[in-house]
Scaffold this motif. Structure first.
Motif, PDB file in Angstrom:
ATOM      1  N   GLY A 122       0.806  -1.212   0.000  1.00  0.00           N
ATOM      2  CA  GLY A 122       0.000   0.000   0.000  1.00  0.00           C
ATOM      3  C   GLY A 122       0.841   1.264   0.000  1.00  0.00           C
ATOM      4  N   ALA A 123       1.982   1.222   0.712  1.00  0.00           N
ATOM      5  CA  ALA A 123       2.858   2.395   0.770  1.00  0.00           C
ATOM      6  C   ALA A 123       3.414   2.751  -0.612  1.00  0.00           C
ATOM      7  CB  ALA A 123       4.009   2.136   1.740  1.00  0.00           C
ATOM      8  N   VAL A 124       3.563   1.759  -1.473  1.00  0.00           N
ATOM      9  CA  VAL A 124       4.039   1.998  -2.839  1.00  0.00           C
ATOM     10  C   VAL A 124       2.876   2.367  -3.764  1.00  0.00           C
ATOM     11  CG1 VAL A 124       5.119   0.935  -4.860  1.00  0.00           C
ATOM     12  CG2 VAL A 124       6.041   0.504  -2.566  1.00  0.00           C
ATOM     13  N   LEU A 125       1.784   1.610  -3.662  1.00  0.00           N
ATOM     14  CA  LEU A 125       0.663   1.812  -4.578  1.00  0.00           C
ATOM     15  C   LEU A 125      -0.086   3.114  -4.318  1.00  0.00           C
ATOM     16  CD1 LEU A 125      -0.992   0.627  -6.894  1.00  0.00           C
ATOM     17  CD2 LEU A 125      -2.377  -0.592  -5.198  1.00  0.00           C
ATOM     18  N   PHE A 126      -0.056   3.607  -3.093  1.00  0.00           N
ATOM     19  CA  PHE A 126      -0.738   4.851  -2.758  1.00  0.00           C
ATOM     20  C   PHE A 126      -0.195   6.029  -3.573  1.00  0.00           C
ATOM     21  CE2 PHE A 126      -1.680   7.718   1.244  1.00  0.00           C
ATOM     22  CZ  PHE A 126      -2.329   8.631   0.440  1.00  0.00           C
ATOM     23  N   PRO A 127       1.110   6.321  -3.552  1.00  0.00           N
ATOM     24  CA  PRO A 127       1.596   7.499  -4.279  1.00  0.00           C
ATOM     25  C   PRO A 127       1.989   7.237  -5.732  1.00  0.00           C
ATOM     26  CG  PRO A 127       3.338   6.633  -2.885  1.00  0.00           C
ATOM     27  CD  PRO A 127       2.151   5.756  -2.657  1.00  0.00           C
ATOM     28  N   TRP A 179      -5.145  -0.348   1.323  1.00  0.00           N
ATOM     29  CA  TRP A 179      -4.219  -1.459   1.568  1.00  0.00           C
ATOM     30  C   TRP A 179      -3.104  -1.033   2.529  1.00  0.00           C
ATOM     31  CZ3 TRP A 179      -3.411  -3.979  -3.936  1.00  0.00           C
ATOM     32  CH2 TRP A 179      -4.579  -4.674  -4.275  1.00  0.00           C
ATOM     33  N   PHE A 180      -2.886   0.264   2.626  1.00  0.00           N
ATOM     34  CA  PHE A 180      -1.918   0.807   3.575  1.00  0.00           C
ATOM     35  C   PHE A 180      -2.557   1.051   4.940  1.00  0.00           C
ATOM     36  CE2 PHE A 180       0.255   4.617   5.366  1.00  0.00           C
ATOM     37  CZ  PHE A 180       1.529   4.083   5.515  1.00  0.00           C
ATOM     38  N   ASP A 181      -3.687   1.749   4.946  1.00  0.00           N
ATOM     39  CA  ASP A 181      -4.301   2.189   6.202  1.00  0.00           C
ATOM     40  C   ASP A 181      -4.862   1.046   7.044  1.00  0.00           C
ATOM     41  OD1 ASP A 181      -3.744   4.840   5.966  1.00  0.00           O
ATOM     42  OD2 ASP A 181      -5.763   5.484   5.438  1.00  0.00           O
ATOM     43  N   VAL A 182      -5.625   0.158   6.427  1.00  0.00           N
ATOM     44  CA  VAL A 182      -6.326  -0.868   7.206  1.00  0.00           C
ATOM     45  C   VAL A 182      -5.360  -1.757   7.987  1.00  0.00           C
ATOM     46  CG1 VAL A 182      -7.799  -2.922   7.048  1.00  0.00           C
ATOM     47  CG2 VAL A 182      -8.415  -0.837   5.787  1.00  0.00           C
ATOM     48  N   PRO A 183      -4.347  -2.364   7.348  1.00  0.00           N
ATOM     49  CA  PRO A 183      -3.431  -3.199   8.132  1.00  0.00           C
ATOM     50  C   PRO A 183      -2.547  -2.400   9.074  1.00  0.00           C
ATOM     51  CG  PRO A 183      -2.679  -3.078   5.857  1.00  0.00           C
ATOM     52  CD  PRO A 183      -4.030  -2.430   5.897  1.00  0.00           C
ATOM     53  N   LEU A 184      -2.137  -1.177   8.680  1.00  0.00           N
ATOM     54  CA  LEU A 184      -1.277  -0.389   9.561  1.00  0.00           C
ATOM     55  C   LEU A 184      -2.029   0.041  10.815  1.00  0.00           C
ATOM     56  CD1 LEU A 184       1.474   0.873  10.049  1.00  0.00           C
ATOM     57  CD2 LEU A 184       0.701   2.912   8.821  1.00  0.00           C
ATOM     58  N   ASN A 185      -3.270   0.463  10.665  1.00  0.00           N
ATOM     59  CA  ASN A 185      -4.067   0.814  11.842  1.00  0.00           C
ATOM     60  C   ASN A 185      -4.212  -0.385  12.776  1.00  0.00           C
ATOM     61  OD1 ASN A 185      -4.470   3.436  11.008  1.00  0.00           O
ATOM     62  ND2 ASN A 185      -6.432   3.022  10.028  1.00  0.00           N
ATOM     63  N   SER A 186      -4.343  -1.575  12.209  1.00  0.00           N
ATOM     64  CA  SER A 186      -4.477  -2.786  13.019  1.00  0.00           C
ATOM     65  C   SER A 186      -3.185  -3.099  13.753  1.00  0.00           C
ATOM     66  CB  SER A 186      -4.882  -3.967  12.124  1.00  0.00           C
ATOM     67  OG  SER A 186      -6.090  -3.681  11.436  1.00  0.00           O
ATOM     68  N   LEU A 187      -2.053  -2.941  13.085  1.00  0.00           N
ATOM     69  CA  LEU A 187      -0.759  -3.158  13.729  1.00  0.00           C
ATOM     70  C   LEU A 187      -0.549  -2.167  14.875  1.00  0.00           C
ATOM     71  CD1 LEU A 187       1.723  -3.808  10.766  1.00  0.00           C
ATOM     72  CD2 LEU A 187       1.058  -5.412  12.549  1.00  0.00           C
ATOM     73  N   GLN A 188      -0.893  -0.922  14.639  1.00  0.00           N
ATOM     74  CA  GLN A 188      -0.719   0.095  15.674  1.00  0.00           C
ATOM     75  C   GLN A 188      -1.564  -0.223  16.902  1.00  0.00           C
ATOM     76  OE1 GLN A 188      -1.774   3.589  13.492  1.00  0.00           O
ATOM     77  NE2 GLN A 188       0.208   3.773  12.484  1.00  0.00           N
ATOM     78  N   ALA A 189      -2.802  -0.662  16.668  1.00  0.00           N
ATOM     79  CA  ALA A 189      -3.670  -1.016  17.795  1.00  0.00           C
ATOM     80  C   ALA A 189      -3.121  -2.216  18.554  1.00  0.00           C
ATOM     81  CB  ALA A 189      -5.085  -1.314  17.290  1.00  0.00           C
ATOM     82  N   ALA A 190      -2.493  -3.149  17.827  1.00  0.00           N
ATOM     83  CA  ALA A 190      -2.009  -4.380  18.447  1.00  0.00           C
ATOM     84  C   ALA A 190      -0.777  -4.155  19.317  1.00  0.00           C
ATOM     85  CB  ALA A 190      -1.700  -5.415  17.370  1.00  0.00           C
ATOM     86  N   VAL A 191       0.061  -3.186  18.984  1.00  0.00           N
ATOM     87  CA  VAL A 191       1.311  -3.004  19.732  1.00  0.00           C
ATOM     88  C   VAL A 191       1.223  -1.888  20.781  1.00  0.00           C
ATOM     89  CG1 VAL A 191       2.712  -3.827  17.798  1.00  0.00           C
ATOM     90  CG2 VAL A 191       2.322  -1.373  18.059  1.00  0.00           C
ATOM     91  N   THR A 192       0.088  -1.238  20.885  1.00  0.00           N
ATOM     92  CA  THR A 192      -0.052  -0.134  21.830  1.00  0.00           C
ATOM     93  C   THR A 192      -0.697  -0.606  23.128  1.00  0.00           C
ATOM     94  OG1 THR A 192      -0.323   1.431  19.997  1.00  0.00           O
ATOM     95  CG2 THR A 192      -0.993   2.177  22.186  1.00  0.00           C
ATOM     96  N   PRO A 193      -0.074  -0.383  24.274  1.00  0.00           N
ATOM     97  CA  PRO A 193      -0.678  -0.744  25.565  1.00  0.00           C
ATOM     98  C   PRO A 193      -1.938   0.081  25.820  1.00  0.00           C
ATOM     99  CG  PRO A 193       1.674  -0.275  25.801  1.00  0.00           C
ATOM    100  CD  PRO A 193       1.277   0.182  24.440  1.00  0.00           C
ATOM    101  N   ASP A 194      -2.896  -0.511  26.525  1.00  0.00           N
ATOM    102  CA  ASP A 194      -4.158   0.176  26.801  1.00  0.00           C
ATOM    103  C   ASP A 194      -3.949   1.535  27.469  1.00  0.00           C
ATOM    104  OD1 ASP A 194      -5.683  -1.802  25.689  1.00  0.00           O
ATOM    105  OD2 ASP A 194      -6.053  -2.857  27.574  1.00  0.00           O
ATOM    106  N   ALA A 195      -2.994   1.623  28.380  1.00  0.00           N
ATOM    107  CA  ALA A 195      -2.799   2.852  29.146  1.00  0.00           C
ATOM    108  C   ALA A 195      -2.284   4.010  28.298  1.00  0.00           C
ATOM    109  CB  ALA A 195      -1.827   2.601  30.298  1.00  0.00           C
ATOM    110  N   LEU A 196      -1.797   3.708  27.077  1.00  0.00           N
ATOM    111  CA  LEU A 196      -1.189   4.751  26.247  1.00  0.00           C
ATOM    112  C   LEU A 196      -1.950   5.007  24.950  1.00  0.00           C
ATOM    113  CD1 LEU A 196       2.592   3.739  26.547  1.00  0.00           C
ATOM    114  CD2 LEU A 196       1.500   5.739  27.583  1.00  0.00           C
TER     115      LEU A 196
END
Length: 435
Positions: A294-299, A332-349
């Motif tokens: 997605g990072a390539v296909l977007f621009p 294709w960039f946003d959907v998986p990246l948003n999911s990765l970010q949610a998965a690695v971020t602790p609830d408190a932050l």
């Protein structure tokens, strides 16, 4: 795995987002037309209006820290919906009484943008409470599909409402969408844990908390790579934002307003298809590789737009194809990246991480737009599009040395290096903060 659509809470949150997104598309047409047709605003005044809409994102880092300290984020989300409804409702009311002013319009977009940033920071912790981790990609796909669909139909409906009712009255549709959103959220209770103990409630303590969120993003490898990649893409793609594409279609390709609208609509269908197929592609090639594709296909398709020409139909076809591929790449960039970010971020932050991202990622967009205007004036629109394509594609270099391309499933984060780094960083930051 139980379908998300059998979960009443998820359906209500999704419907809330879908309704308000559709209303936003109406306002994106109607509010600028209030400035232009009712208040006879100049180009400079319209530019100020756009800048004020983005300005609250510069406060997102501190707002995210404030939201993280709130115990009831769902209630905050409902409150922000109601605030935006009241703010927008002021426009048709003022118009009916004949007292609408440019100052009021500036205040509406500024306050609405501020409420939107707070709502965005409050949303991420709730998302993690209502969606199982294994369903992050599917859930983000559903939310993104609703947003993409709003771009397909919303502007046309907005234009029709403006023509039938006038621009200020058309804004009423967006105000009502926020009321509906608030009602839906009010019927979707979430078990929210009490926020972690904080070092204080003073302004200085809030700044310390905001700094903690920013440092976590910069030290966590998945988040750091994602932020670098996203910020780079946004800078370059905003060199040729929608305004530049419209200008190119009008001046270079000599397209009619109807053809321009159709071309942009084709781009929106690409986003819708991308949102719906992102989970499939993530399963086929891996979540991390989907982000890189997605990072390539977007621009990259901006280079295709740069060579559009010939008869009007050929230029429209090529520009439409480029916009379709851009939309596909965005999702294709946003959907998986948003999911990765949610998965690695602790609830408190979570809210602080969203705030840090918004401050940097959205903060770069006005700068990109300004540089794009200078570039288009000095070297022309076609050359600017090539710069967008080349510079945007280079954003993938942020991802290649990071753990992102090697992540096939979100479950891989449980035992991989990224998860270990997440835990270590969170532990170290909490200790430093407590000290």
């Amino acid at each position: 795995m139980t379908s998300l659509w059998r979960d009443g809470r998820f359906v209500r949150y999704w419907a809330s987002s879908a309704v308000s997104q559709f209303g936003d598309r109406v306002s994106e047409v109607a509010v600028p037309l209030v400035a232009v047709t009712v208040l006879d605003a100049s180009a400079g005044q319209v530019a100020v209006l756009t800048a004020l809409a983005w300005a609250p994102n510069l406060l997102a880092l501190v707002l995210g820290a404030w939201v993280d300290g709130r115990a009831r984020k769902r209630r905050l989300l409902v409150l922000m919906d109601l605030v935006r409804a009241v703010v927008l409702l002021s426009l048709p009311v003022a118009h009916i009484w004949g007292h609408i002013t440019l100052g009021q319009l500036y205040a509406v977009v500024l306050l609405g943008g501020l409420a939107g940033v707070v709502a965005g920071c409050a949303w991420q912790p709730l998302f993690a409470r209502i969606v199982p981790r294994s369903s992050y990609v599917a859930a983000n796909s559903s939310f993104s599909a609703a947003r993409s669909a709003s771009f397909v139909a919303g502007p046309a409906v907005g234009g029709g409402l403006v023509q039938a009712l006038s621009a200020p009255v058309a804004v009423l549709a967006d105000a009502l969408s926020f009321v509906v959103s608030a009602l839906l959220l009010g019927r979707a209770p979430v078990d929210e844990p009490a926020p972690a103990a904080r070092s204080g409630t003073t302004g200085l303590a809030l700044l310390r908390d905001a700094r903690e969120g920013l440092l976590f993003v910069l030290r966590q490898p998945v988040l750091r790579a994602g932020l670098g990649c996203t910020t780079t893409i946004n800078f370059f793609t905003f060199l040729a934002g929608t305004g530049m594409v419209v200008l190119f279609a009008d001046r270079e390709l000599r397209l009619s307003p109807g053809a321009i609208g159709l071309t942009l609509g084709i781009g929106a269908t690409g986003s819708l298809l991308g949102a719906l197929t992102a989970p499939w592609l993530s399963r086929r090639i891996g979540v991390g590789r989907c982000v890189a594709v997605g990072a390539v296909l977007f621009p990259a398709p901006f280079a295709l737009a740069a060579v559009a020409g010939g008869p009007a139909w050929a230029g429209a076809l090529l520009l439409g194809a480029a916009q379709f591929l851009v939309g596909l790449g965005v999702m294709w960039f946003d959907v998986p990246l948003n999911s990765l970010q949610a998965a690695v971020t602790p609830d408190a932050l979570r809210s602080r991480v969203v705030g840090a991202y918004s401050t940097v990622n959205y903060g770069i967009r006005p700068l990109g737009a300004v540089v794009g205007g200078v570039l288009a004036t000095t070297v022309g629109l076609r050359t600017t599009f090539v710069v967008v394509a080349v510079g945007g594609v280079l954003s993938v270099l942020w991802l290649l040395p990071s753990p992102v391309p090697g992540i096939r499933r979100l479950a891989d984060l449980d035992d991989g290096p990224a998860a270990e780094r997440t835990a270590d960083t969170a532990h170290g930051e909490e200790g430093a903060h407590a000290a």
